[in-house]
Structures are given as C-alpha cells and as structure tokens.
Scaffold this active site. Structure first.
Site, PDB file in Angstrom:
ATOM      1  N   GLU A 109      -5.752  13.508  13.128  1.00 51.97           N
ATOM      2  CA  GLU A 109      -5.167  13.067  11.761  1.00 51.97           C
ATOM      3  C   GLU A 109      -6.195  12.084  10.873  1.00 51.97           C
ATOM      4  OE1 GLU A 109      -1.114  12.915  12.153  1.00 51.97           O
ATOM      5  OE2 GLU A 109      -0.966  14.948  12.516  1.00 51.97           O
ATOM      6  N   GLU A 128      -0.862  21.291  15.675  1.00 52.88           N
ATOM      7  CA  GLU A 128       0.492  20.524  15.886  1.00 52.88           C
ATOM      8  C   GLU A 128       1.524  21.281  14.917  1.00 52.88           C
ATOM      9  OE1 GLU A 128       0.957  16.039  15.716  1.00 52.88           O
ATOM     10  OE2 GLU A 128      -0.833  16.171  16.754  1.00 52.88           O
TER      11      GLU A 128
HETATM   12  C1  FCB Z   1       1.806  13.623  14.173  1.00 51.42           C
HETATM   13  C2  FCB Z   1       1.072  13.162  15.074  1.00 51.42           C
HETATM   14  C3  FCB Z   1       1.893  12.856  16.507  1.00 51.42           C
HETATM   15  C4  FCB Z   1       3.401  12.937  16.507  1.00 51.42           C
HETATM   16  C5  FCB Z   1       3.905  14.028  15.296  1.00 51.42           C
HETATM   17  C6  FCB Z   1       5.089  14.012  15.005  1.00 51.42           C
HETATM   18  O1  FCB Z   1       1.453  13.339  12.868  1.00 51.42           O
HETATM   19  O2  FCB Z   1      -0.181  13.207  15.375  1.00 51.42           O
HETATM   20  O3  FCB Z   1       1.063  12.112  17.259  1.00 51.42           O
HETATM   21  O4  FCB Z   1       3.565  11.695  15.933  1.00 51.42           O
HETATM   22  O5  FCB Z   1       3.057  13.735  14.350  1.00 51.42           O
END
Ligand code: FCB
Length: 436
Positions: free
Chosen positions: A167, A350
């Site tokens: 990210e 994610e």
């Molecule tokens: C993302 C992150 C992860 C976690 C989620 C909820 O931005 O990569 O570490 O905090 O959000």
C-alpha cells in the site's frame, strides 16, 4: 456461505493475509526498534498508546498459526517480513535469528502445502532509517534494495510470489500528509518525496529479485472508490482529485511511467529533482497486480488550499472501523487495476471487515461481508478482469495500527490476555469450501 470453488476460474487461489508488525511481536528475536514503536509511544497517535511489541506472539507460536492456515484449506498465505527483524539497524549486519524465523515460516508453509506470498515492507521502518529522514531520503531505494537482497538470498528460492511494498498510498499520503500513521508527518513536501521514493524502492527491489531469478513478482496497492458527495461540478472535480491521489498516482507510475496531472498540480514543486528519470526503475515489468479494498469514500469540495476536499459520511451500513460496506466498489477497483495492468493477473490481496466479535456469538456479519465481496469478484471476472485469487484480511485478530487491539479483523479470535486462538464461524464457513 453458498459459494464453492467451482464458482471461480480454474486455479483460482484462496488465501489469508497478515503482516509482520501486526502479529509477530516485535519485542522478540532481536528485531530492531521501528518508527511504529516511537509513533505509538507518542501520546495521541495510537489508541491507548498500544504497540506491536507482543501483538499475537506469532513469533513464538508459529506452528500453531500455520496449522490454523492449513485447517482453513487456504492455498496461499500472504505475510510480510519485517525489515527491522532482518536488519535491526536498517542497513549492515543481518540478524541471524530473523532470517531463521522467515526460513522456518516459509518451510513450514511448504510442508503444509501452502504457497508462501511475501511482502517486504508492511510499514515497520527500522528506526535508524527513520532517523535519517525515512521515506523522504533519496537513499531509501538503495537501502531497501540491500535489505531485499539479504532476505531473498535466504528465502527467495522458495517463495510462490513476492511484492516489495504494501500500500504505497498509506506509506506516502496517510503517513506524511494526513499524519495518521508513522512517522505522523503533515507536510506536503515530505509527502511528495515519500510517494515517489516508495515507488523507486519498489522498482529497485523488483530488479534485485529478478536478478536472483525469482518469479511471480507483483505490486500491492490499496484502492478506494471515490464518489462525489453531490452532482455539483466542484464535488465532481474534488472526487476526481481524490481518485488521482489515492488510486491513479501509483497505477500511473507503475504501468504508464507518468503521474496524473491532478496530483502534479499539488505535488510537482515538491518532488525530488530529476523525478521523471526514475520511471525506468519504477516501471520494472511485473507479473501481477494486487488490489487491497475495503470501502468507498464520498468526497466534497472545500475552500482552502490543495487538495481542497473533505470526506463526507455516507449512508451505507458500516463496519467496526466506520467504513461503509460497498461490495460493488471491489468490482470497480478490479476493473480499474485491470485498465492499467493490461493482461496481468489481478489478485485481491486484502479484503475483510472489522467486527466487534465475541467468542460466543457467530460472526455472521463477516461471513456476509466476505460473501458479498466474493460475488463482486465473480462480477469482475464476468466483466473480463483476469482475477486470479482472493486473500482475506486477516487470518487472526491483530494490532490494527493507530486503532490498537480492539478492531477485530480475524477469521480467528485472539484473546490478547491469554493469546488463545479460537476459530470463528467465518473461519468454519470458509474452511468448508476451501478444502479440496
Ligand atoms: C490495510 C492494511 C492492513 C490492515 C487493513 C485493515 O490498509 O494493509 O495492515 O490494517 O488495512
């Protein structure tokens, strides 16, 4: 959960994700101090000033946690490696115990038939590098390349995939403009430099890993759908600016060798000299793009200096984080990533929800959230996006950065007193159809 593996393309990979600082316990095994430790120790930055020194104690409970991943029937485990565990000073000597730990992790996954997917940086910058300006420093890509070589020389031959940075928006904007994450800066010049250096570091690390003969290398970016809070021209322009900063800056750099005009209008004066020359490094060819997705934002124009926008609270149901639940956004950002990445496979690296779980009550809200987002993945596949996998955030409840330990994202409940792990109903639901 009505879905099965048959509802997804052949060879679609299901998995779970975590990150080092959020689960390992940074107080063990010779890991060096990180800028998250000092950020958290500064009152007002993190709920209850909590830190990751113990976290889930994953460092000492590795086998138990790997068994949980296996019990889920996951194909892939996406984890991150801590720079400060591998190189406590950020440069120079490696920590043998740190390298041993990641080797045990990778070998433990392979022994259980799970594919190891590593991310080299998920936010715990070694403190000595933060002391030298951290991501503002133009030497960061060079130091990051050294760390990459040291670690991958040890485990690179056994990884299924690797990505340099988790990210870049969070590393750059959230941490240097909004000040919400370490190092907690609010400075436009620092932001511009961090956003650029993080992409250069990405490119350098890709180069190092290619030279080592590694395959299946990608980038993991986070995306939010940006929608205007009203139909006014001003709100539409503001929403487009938010989209450019959040989503298109990184995609543009990685795949087109250019930054969007809507970002340059604010950041260009602050970018390091000769920034255009770095695109040759930044555009190092990739094998896949990873999409992290949680929510959308409604954006309104504001008076005042660039970027002149504000988030407006939306009407949709929200998770424990206060994030609106908007599954169609996942379909949209998968299409956006595909638009830039051409034919590359796209992974959802994610997606998940925080929910105020207790061990006694089934987390049906999470199962519903995951199901709705998996349906959005199917829709993206039908749109023609080559989505190749989906990884849930997160395997277990963990340290949720500035919000400390009370935001629960896990498929597995963790009692932060006893550290006991208890699989939730969502874990059981996924396990039923992930097992082959
Ligand atoms: C993302 C992150 C992860 C976690 C989620 C909820 O931005 O990569 O570490 O905090 O959000």
């Amino acid at each position: 959960m009505p879905l099965t593996r048959n509802d997804f393309p052949d060879d679609f990979q299901f998995g779970v994700a975590t990150s080092a600082y959020q689960i390992e316990g940074h107080g063990f095994g010779g890991a060096g101090l990180t800028h998250w430790d000092s950020f958290a120790a500064t009152p007002g930055n993190v709920a209850r000033a909590e830190n990751g020194l113990r976290a889930c104690d994953h460092y000492n409970r590795l086998d138990e946690d790997l068994d949980l991943i296996a019990g889920l029937g996951a194909d892939v485990y996406r984890f991150s490696t801590s720079w400060a565990r591998v190189m406590p000073d950020g440069t120079g000597a490696a920590n043998p115990a740190g390298l041993d730990f990641y080797e045990r992790l990778v070998d433990g996954l392979l022994a259980r038939g799970i594919k190891p997917a590593a991310t080299l940086y998920h936010w715990e910058l070694p403190q000595p590098l933060a002391d030298r300006g951290g991501w503002r420093n133009a030497d960061m890509p060079h130091w990051f390349a050294d760390y990459t070589a040291t670690l991958m020389d040890r485990i690179g031959d056994r990884l299924w995939s690797a990505a340099p940075i988790n990210e870049p928006w969070c590393v750059g904007w959230l941490s240097h403009f909004d000040g919400h994450h370490a190092p907690g800066m609010r400075d436009i010049r620092a932001t511009a430099r961090a956003m650029h250096h993080v992409l250069v570091a990405h490119g350098r690390a890709i180069g190092v890993m290619r030279d080592l003969g590694m395959k299946n290398l990608g980038a993991v970016c986070n995306f939010e759908v940006s929608q205007p809070a009203s139909d006014s021209a001003a709100d539409r322009t503001a929403a487009a600016r938010y989209d450019a900063i959040y989503n298109r800056f990184f995609l543009g750099g990685l795949f087109r060798g250019a930054y969007p005009a809507a970002v340059l209008e604010g950041l260009e004066p602050h970018l390091p000299q000769g920034w255009q020359d770095d695109f040759a490094t930044i555009r190092a060819p990739l094998d896949w793009i990873g999409v992290n997705y949680y929510t959308r934002k409604l954006i309104a124009a504001t008076d005042g200096p660039w970027p002149a926008y504000a988030e407006v609270t939306g009407p949709l149901p929200k998770t424990q984080m206060g994030w609106e639940i908007y599954p169609d956004g996942l379909r949209q950002v998968l299409n956006l990533a595909h638009e830039y990445a051409g034919g590359l496979p796209v992974y959802v690296t994610e997606n998940g929800m925080a929910n105020p779980d207790t061990v006694d009550v089934p987390d049906t809200a999470r199962t519903d959230y995951l199901t709705q987002h998996l349906v959005a993945v199917q829709q993206a596949v039908a749109d023609g996006v080559p989505v190749a996998g989906y990884f849930v955030w997160s395997l277990m409840d963990n340290y949720e950065w500035a919000l400390g330990y009370d935001q629960q994202f896990g498929l597995v409940h963790v009692d932060f007193e006893s550290l006991k792990r208890t699989p939730k109903a969502s874990y059981q639901a996924l396990a039923q159809w992930w097992h082959r």
